[in-house]
Scaffold this motif. Structure first.
Motif, PDB file in Angstrom:
ATOM      1  N   GLN A  82      31.605 -13.840 -24.205  1.00  0.00           N
ATOM      2  CA  GLN A  82      31.842 -15.161 -23.649  1.00  0.00           C
ATOM      3  C   GLN A  82      32.515 -16.090 -24.651  1.00  0.00           C
ATOM      4  N   TYR A  83      32.037 -16.098 -25.876  1.00  0.00           N
ATOM      5  CA  TYR A  83      32.655 -16.956 -26.878  1.00  0.00           C
ATOM      6  C   TYR A  83      32.295 -16.489 -28.288  1.00  0.00           C
ATOM      7  N   GLN A 114      30.806 -17.689 -31.930  1.00  0.00           N
ATOM      8  CA  GLN A 114      29.897 -18.711 -32.457  1.00  0.00           C
ATOM      9  C   GLN A 114      29.715 -18.495 -33.952  1.00  0.00           C
ATOM     10  N   ASP A 170      41.235 -14.658 -27.409  1.00  0.00           N
ATOM     11  CA  ASP A 170      40.512 -14.383 -26.165  1.00  0.00           C
ATOM     12  C   ASP A 170      39.278 -13.557 -26.532  1.00  0.00           C
ATOM     13  N   PRO A 171      38.071 -14.120 -26.381  1.00  0.00           N
ATOM     14  CA  PRO A 171      36.866 -13.394 -26.807  1.00  0.00           C
ATOM     15  C   PRO A 171      36.394 -12.316 -25.843  1.00  0.00           C
ATOM     16  N   ARG A 173      23.313 -20.373 -19.375  1.00  0.00           N
ATOM     17  CA  ARG A 173      23.546 -19.858 -20.726  1.00  0.00           C
ATOM     18  C   ARG A 173      22.389 -20.201 -21.652  1.00  0.00           C
ATOM     19  N   GLN A 186      39.480 -24.589 -35.603  1.00  0.00           N
ATOM     20  CA  GLN A 186      39.402 -24.551 -34.148  1.00  0.00           C
ATOM     21  C   GLN A 186      40.768 -24.309 -33.512  1.00  0.00           C
ATOM     22  N   ASP A 237      27.684 -13.478 -26.842  1.00  0.00           N
ATOM     23  CA  ASP A 237      28.675 -14.050 -27.749  1.00  0.00           C
ATOM     24  C   ASP A 237      28.781 -13.184 -28.997  1.00  0.00           C
TER      25      ASP A 237
END
Length: 259
Positions: A89-90, A92, A84-85, A168, A77, A50
């Motif tokens: 994955q994301y 944080q 699109d990361p 994860r 949010q 991430d």
């Protein structure tokens, strides 16, 4: 305004876009935006790693318990959801403030020198001391038996993406444990945390149980996240993660006895 040049190339556009969103909503109260982890150090695993932010804010914008008002978090949010990361994955992020005096805030320590980059502003708290890093490493290793037990119990449930989340979470347990073991073994703990995962894992000799375990875990994680998720590959991540943690548990018993 935003300096993303120290980041790995793949992270720069994502980090810049996310930081701009944080500033759009928080600039009046933003003291600094910090980024750390594999987006900075390298060694990220596509589809798994991430992008980690820490948002240092003036306490006036926060609720009494230290969090942003829900309406403001929801607005952030909505904007973050447009990003699109990939190949990460994301995204944080955690809010921190030097002005919040809660019990939880009192337990937080600053970042480790040379393991972070300020995208914006400045760091308003002291960096972590060697003593704090060593204490945190001991706590991390001492959590290992609970992680092993939880992994077995969690496999009795299924559905709703639970297995994917468990894989994860195993990553978020194993990698800090690796750095914690190396910290306890090293005379230079600050240098350990500056290493990428690829560099850190090779500090454990390949012929040892921990060395074999972390290499196999890394291989299984990389394979699992390289394509559509496969059940047996997910289980292999958990199995090799537990094998590494069991080796750590055994090593720590000897480490404690020798002290």
């Amino acid at each position: 305004m935003l300096d993303v040049s120290p980041l790995v190339p793949e992270a720069r556009p994502i980090a810049s876009a996310a930081a701009q969103i944080y500033l759009k909503h928080l600039e009046a109260a933003c003291i600094g935006i910090l980024i750390h982890g594999s987006a900075l150090k390298g060694g990220f695993i596509p589809g798994c790693s991430d992008i980690d932010f820490q948002l240092y804010l003036d306490g006036s914008i926060l609720e009494a318990s230290g969090q942003l008002p829900l309406s403001l978090s929801m607005a952030i949010q909505r904007d973050l959801a447009t990003l699109d990361p990939a190949p990460f994955q994301y995204i944080q992020a955690y809010v921190k403030s030097p002005h919040v005096k809660t019990a939880r805030a009192a337990q937080l320590v600053g970042p480790i020198a040379d393991t972070y980059h300020m995208l914006y502003g400045h760091l308003p708290v002291p960096e972590a001391t060697v003593e704090q890093i060593v204490q945190g490493s001991r706590r991390s290793v001492e959590r290992v038996p609970a992680v092993i037990a939880d992994t077995s119990e969690d496999l009795l449930s299924a559905g709703g993406g639970r297995l994917e989340r468990k894989v994860r979470f195993m990553c978020t347990d194993v990698w800090p444990t690796l750095y914690s073991v190396l910290t306890l073994q090293s005379q230079q703990p600050l240098a350990i945390w500056r290493l990428s995962k690829d560099s850190a894992l090779h500090l454990l000799p390949a012929h040892t149980p921990m060395g074999r375990g972390i290499r196999r875990f890394h291989q299984c994680v990389t394979l699992y996240y390289s394509h559509e998720h496969v059940l047996e590959e997910a289980l292999a991540v958990l199995e090799t993660g537990v094998a590494f943690l069991q080796a750590v548990e055994q090593w720590y018993e000897g480490y404690q006895a020798a002290r």
